[in-house]
Design an enzyme around this catalytic site. Sequence first.
Site, PDB file in Angstrom:
ATOM      1  N   GLY A 152       5.451   1.301  34.172  1.00  0.00           N
ATOM      2  CA  GLY A 152       6.524   1.274  34.336  1.00  0.00           C
ATOM      3  C   GLY A 152       7.784   1.099  34.735  1.00  0.00           C
ATOM      4  O   GLY A 152       9.112   1.472  34.643  1.00  0.00           O
ATOM      5  N   CYS A 175       1.447  -1.000   3.805  1.00  0.00           N
ATOM      6  CA  CYS A 175       0.961  -0.687   5.546  1.00  0.00           C
ATOM      7  C   CYS A 175       2.169  -1.915   5.995  1.00  0.00           C
ATOM      8  O   CYS A 175       2.216  -2.615   5.916  1.00  0.00           O
ATOM      9  CB  CYS A 175      -0.272  -0.598   5.549  1.00  0.00           C
ATOM     10  N   CYS A 219      -4.724  -2.751   6.913  1.00  0.00           N
ATOM     11  CA  CYS A 219      -4.032  -1.972   5.170  1.00  0.00           C
ATOM     12  C   CYS A 219      -5.923  -3.486   4.368  1.00  0.00           C
ATOM     13  O   CYS A 219      -5.992  -2.650   3.466  1.00  0.00           O
ATOM     14  CB  CYS A 219      -3.489  -3.389   4.892  1.00  0.00           C
ATOM     15  N   CYS A 254      -3.634  -0.514  -1.002  1.00  0.00           N
ATOM     16  CA  CYS A 254      -5.030   0.334  -0.196  1.00  0.00           C
ATOM     17  C   CYS A 254      -4.978   1.817  -0.377  1.00  0.00           C
ATOM     18  O   CYS A 254      -5.782   2.516  -0.207  1.00  0.00           O
ATOM     19  CB  CYS A 254      -5.270  -0.078   1.349  1.00  0.00           C
ATOM     20  N   CYS A 293       0.691   3.732   0.785  1.00  0.00           N
ATOM     21  CA  CYS A 293       0.697   2.447   1.264  1.00  0.00           C
ATOM     22  C   CYS A 293       0.132   2.065  -0.499  1.00  0.00           C
ATOM     23  O   CYS A 293      -1.281   2.717  -1.212  1.00  0.00           O
ATOM     24  CB  CYS A 293      -0.428   1.703   1.756  1.00  0.00           C
TER      25      CYS A 293
END
Lengths: 190, 278
Positions: free
Chosen positions: B30, B264, B270, B242, B239
Site C-alpha cells: 500500500g 455485464c 458475460c 446473459c 444482465c
Amino acid sequence: MEYIGYQDQTHSSQNMFRTILKATSFPGSIFTVPENLETDNVLYSSTANIIFTLFDIDTKIFIDSEKISKIQNFITFNTNANCIEKSNHCDFAIIQNKEFNIENFNLGSDEYPDNSSTIIIEVEDLVNGEELIIEGPGIQKTKSISPTNLPKNFQSQWQNNNFIFPRGVDLILTCKDNFFCLPRTSKVLK
Amino acid sequence: MKTGFNFAYLDEATKRMIRRKILKAVCIPGYQCPFGGREMPLAYGWGTGGIQVTASIIGKEDILKVIDQGADDTTNAVSIKNFFKRVCNIMTTDKTAEASLIQTRHRIPETTLNKDQIIVYQVPQPEPLRKLEPKEKETRKLHAYKEYALMHVKLYEEISQFGSVIKTWAYPVETNNRYITDPTPIPKFDNPKMNNMEALQLFGAGREKRIYAIPPYTKVKSLDFEDHPFEIQTWDECCSICGSTKSYLDEIIINNEGKKNFICSDTDFCKSNLEKNK
C-alpha cells in the site's frame, strides 16, 4: 568463470525477476533459480542470479565476507555496481558471515521506507535449521521456515524490524540454487 | 514483432530500476514508491504507468489480457494489447482464466484470480488524500505517521450530509492495517475482491510516477464506520444478455425515449455465462 552478466540478458533477467517477485509475494516459500551460474565457489548460483538481475551502476552494494575482494571483482566486472564500505548506505548487502546486525543497515525513513537495504544472506542450508513460524501478507495462514546460520539473536532483531514498520530491511536467504524471501511484513511467531 | 525496439519497449536499465521499485512496493503493501517514470508512446491518462509495470514484468511465455472498464474490445484495451503484441510478440487472450498477466483500467474481473496470475492496475491518481491535502510533502507525512483523520472526517461529513457515503468508485481502502490506499477508479463493487486476493496486485501511475502493490493474501478493508458499514452496489435488474444477477452492471440508454438496458461490464464473464446457460 568469466561472465558479463547473462548471455541472454533480456529474457534471463526477466525470468529471474519473476522468480524473485513470486518469492517476495509468497514469503518463506523456496524457489529454484532458472539458470545455473558457476562462480568458482565465490557465491551461490542463486546469489549470482539475483546480482545479474537487480544490480547495476545505480545500486550501492555492501559486502560482508572473507572473500570480499573476489565478490567485489565479480560484481563490478559483471554489473558495474558500486561496492561501498558503509553498510547503512547500501541498497543491497551480501552477507556470508554468520553474525550481522540488522540495525547497521539502511532502514529507510518514515516518509520513504523504500530507501532501505535488501540483505542477501548466504546460508548453509534453507531447511535443516531451527524452525521459525512466520505469518503476514503473502502467507495464507502460517508458514514454517528453518534456515541455518542466522545470528543467535535473530528473532529479537527481526521483532524489532517488524516493530519499526514501515521502516526496516527485507531479506533474501540463498543456498546453492534455491532461495526464499523474508520481507519486513513477515512476523515471526515462534 | 517490430524490430528496432528492445523486447517490451523499455531498455534494460529502466526495467531494472522499475523492478527494484516493484519489489520494495510488495514489501511495503500500500505504500506509494516513487519511480523514474519514462515517457511512453501514448498520452498520460491512457495507462502509461500500467504499461511500464507490465513491460517490466512481461516475458515471452506470458499470456496477456487487457481490459478497459471490464471490456476486452474497447479502444484503450485493444491498443495496449496491440502495443505489447508489437514489442513482445506475446500471446493475448480475452479469457480471464487463461491469462497469466492482466492489465486493467477501472475493473477487477468477475472470475476469481489465482496465485499464478498478476493483475496490473492503471492508476490516474495514486494519492487517496490528494483532494484533501494538495501538498505532496504533507501527504507523505500523513502516511508516515498514519494520520488519517482527514479521510475519516470526509466520510463522516458525507454521512451527515447525505445519510451515507456517496463515493461509489475509488472508494478508499486500508491495506494490511497500515496504509490508506487508492484502489484506482474501480467501482466499490470490486473492493471486496481485493481482500485476501490470491493474485499479486500491482499499481502503476505514469503521470504521478508512483508504483504500489498489494501482495496475495493481504487484508484490504474498505473504510467505514460501525453504524454505517461498507456496502456494495446492487441492482433490481439483471444482465439483458446473459441474465446474470451477480456481476457489475452497466446502464445503457438504447433509444430516444430514454429506454434503459443493463448489461455485464465484464464482457468475458458475460460471454462465458451465456454459453454456460445455453
